[in-house]
Design an enzyme around this catalytic site. Structure first.
Site, PDB file in Angstrom:
ATOM      1  N   ARG A 151      33.467   5.962  26.053  1.00 52.15           N
ATOM      2  CA  ARG A 151      34.795   5.895  25.443  1.00 52.15           C
ATOM      3  C   ARG A 151      35.529   7.159  25.880  1.00 52.15           C
ATOM      4  O   ARG A 151      34.914   8.193  26.134  1.00 52.15           O
ATOM      5  CB  ARG A 151      34.698   5.855  23.917  1.00 52.15           C
ATOM      6  N   LYS A 174      30.480   7.095  18.076  1.00 52.84           N
ATOM      7  CA  LYS A 174      31.031   6.879  16.744  1.00 52.84           C
ATOM      8  C   LYS A 174      29.981   7.141  15.679  1.00 52.84           C
ATOM      9  O   LYS A 174      28.812   6.809  15.852  1.00 52.84           O
ATOM     10  CB  LYS A 174      31.548   5.448  16.621  1.00 52.84           C
ATOM     11  N   HIS A 242      40.584   2.611  28.797  1.00 54.59           N
ATOM     12  CA  HIS A 242      39.574   1.855  28.055  1.00 54.59           C
ATOM     13  C   HIS A 242      39.111   0.629  28.838  1.00 54.59           C
ATOM     14  O   HIS A 242      37.983   0.162  28.672  1.00 54.59           O
ATOM     15  CB  HIS A 242      40.122   1.430  26.686  1.00 54.59           C
ATOM     16  N   ARG A 245      35.874   1.163  30.696  1.00 54.62           N
ATOM     17  CA  ARG A 245      34.643   0.964  29.918  1.00 54.62           C
ATOM     18  C   ARG A 245      34.318  -0.529  29.835  1.00 54.62           C
ATOM     19  O   ARG A 245      33.160  -0.932  29.948  1.00 54.62           O
ATOM     20  CB  ARG A 245      34.825   1.574  28.533  1.00 54.62           C
ATOM     21  N   HIS A 268      27.107   0.491  20.770  1.00 48.48           N
ATOM     22  CA  HIS A 268      27.594  -0.414  19.731  1.00 48.48           C
ATOM     23  C   HIS A 268      26.627  -0.430  18.563  1.00 48.48           C
ATOM     24  O   HIS A 268      25.405  -0.490  18.750  1.00 48.48           O
ATOM     25  CB  HIS A 268      27.732  -1.839  20.278  1.00 48.48           C
ATOM     26  N   TYR A 277      31.291  -9.568  25.475  1.00 51.35           N
ATOM     27  CA  TYR A 277      31.275  -9.485  26.933  1.00 51.35           C
ATOM     28  C   TYR A 277      30.700 -10.730  27.583  1.00 51.35           C
ATOM     29  O   TYR A 277      30.902 -10.954  28.775  1.00 51.35           O
ATOM     30  CB  TYR A 277      30.523  -8.227  27.376  1.00 51.35           C
TER      31      TYR A 277
END
Length: 298
Positions: A151, A174, A242, A245, A268, A277
């Site tokens: 990211r 994250k 983005h 990515r 994730h 995806y």
């Protein structure tokens, strides 16, 4: 109790206990502030008594201001979180928020760029910059996004301690979660080139990527650089940082990577976030079929 005291407590809970991103913290605090202004409640017991009907009224007000389904869903999540926090602060035995269903949000499919476009974009930002070290910096950042699937915030959070890049890079994503991502030689060479040309000292505990005046590089500057390269190459507005990515994920999936491995590489929290995806890959294959598959004529 004042509204500012309540909002400060909510802010600290989100940033320290929940370890939410600064962007999420700002958005959730703003949502709580709007609710306090609308209801006039400035103490925990009163806020804890807010029910589903009151939350629906607040969402209706926001809808009237023109927000869409995705924003409404995020607003509802923030409202429910804040009410649950208020109930916990008020000492309620059941601190859970009122049960409510948000609007259905259609997941948007990422629009990846091709491998050649990704490399050309990275080269383009370097060529479009008059100052050599800044061009090298922007190229290194974009190659990290495409070559390692980072990211943009993750790339910009790297410190000088990451130098020199080896075969594997530890990234903090994250929620403060760390993951290991492989580093391609091309990416490592680009970062090393930037580090050699940068006129500022790259300290171990300070940001790796610096702005023109030696401060931390902002996301806005990376986006601006890519916008210029995108325009020069004639690529669509969807070719954003983005999107690189997204391209990393899509191209790995097309090459045979399994979803679990891809989930780990992308950082994730759930497999559901990665499964989007599979739809992207199908869309890419369909596009290839439509443009290149031989079909009988007449």
């Amino acid at each position: 109790m004042s509204a500012s005291t309540i909002l400060n407590a909510w802010h600290d809970h989100l940033s320290q206990s929940r370890r939410r991103s600064p962007h999420t913290v700002r958005a959730y605090v703003a949502t709580a502030e709007r609710l306090i202004e609308a209801t006039g409640q400035t103490d925990w017991p009163a806020l804890a008594r807010i029910d589903a009907a009151a939350l629906r009224q607040q969402l209706a007000r926001r809808r009237a201001e023109g927000i869409g389904n995705a924003s409404t869903a995020r607003e509802l999540s923030a409202l429910k979180g804040f009410v649950a926090f208020a109930r916990a602060q008020a000492g309620m035995t059941d601190p859970t928020a009122p049960r409510m269903r948000g609007p259905r949000v259609k997941k948007g499919l990422p629009r990846p760029v091709t491998p050649d476009e990704a490399i050309n974009l990275a080269a383009g930002v370097e060529e479009n910059t008059a100052i050599e070290w800044i061009g090298a910096r922007d190229r290194a950042v974009l190659l990290l996004l495409y070559g390692a699937g980072l990211r943009i915030a993750e790339a910009l959070s790297l410190t000088g301690g990451a130098l020199p890049l080896g075969d594997v890079l530890t990234v903090t994503g994250k929620g403060g979660k760390q993951r290991a991502v492989p580093v391609l030689p091309l990416v490592a060479e680009a970062v090393a080139d930037y580090a050699a040309k940068c006129p500022w000292s790259l300290e171990r505990d300070k940001p790796l990527f610096l702005g023109a005046r030696g401060g931390p590089l902002s996301q806005g500057m990376v986006q601006k650089a890519m916008a210029g390269a995108r325009k020069a190459l004639g690529l669509p507005p969807t070719a954003t940082p983005h999107a690189l990515r997204h391209s990393f994920a899509t191209h790995l999936l097309s090459a045979g990577a399994d979803l679990r491995s891809l989930q780990e590489l992308l950082g994730h929290a759930s497999l559901g976030s990665t499964q989007i995806y599979t739809k992207v890959d199908a869309a890419v294959l369909l596009d290839v079929y439509r443009h290149a598959h031989p079909r009988e004529v007449g």
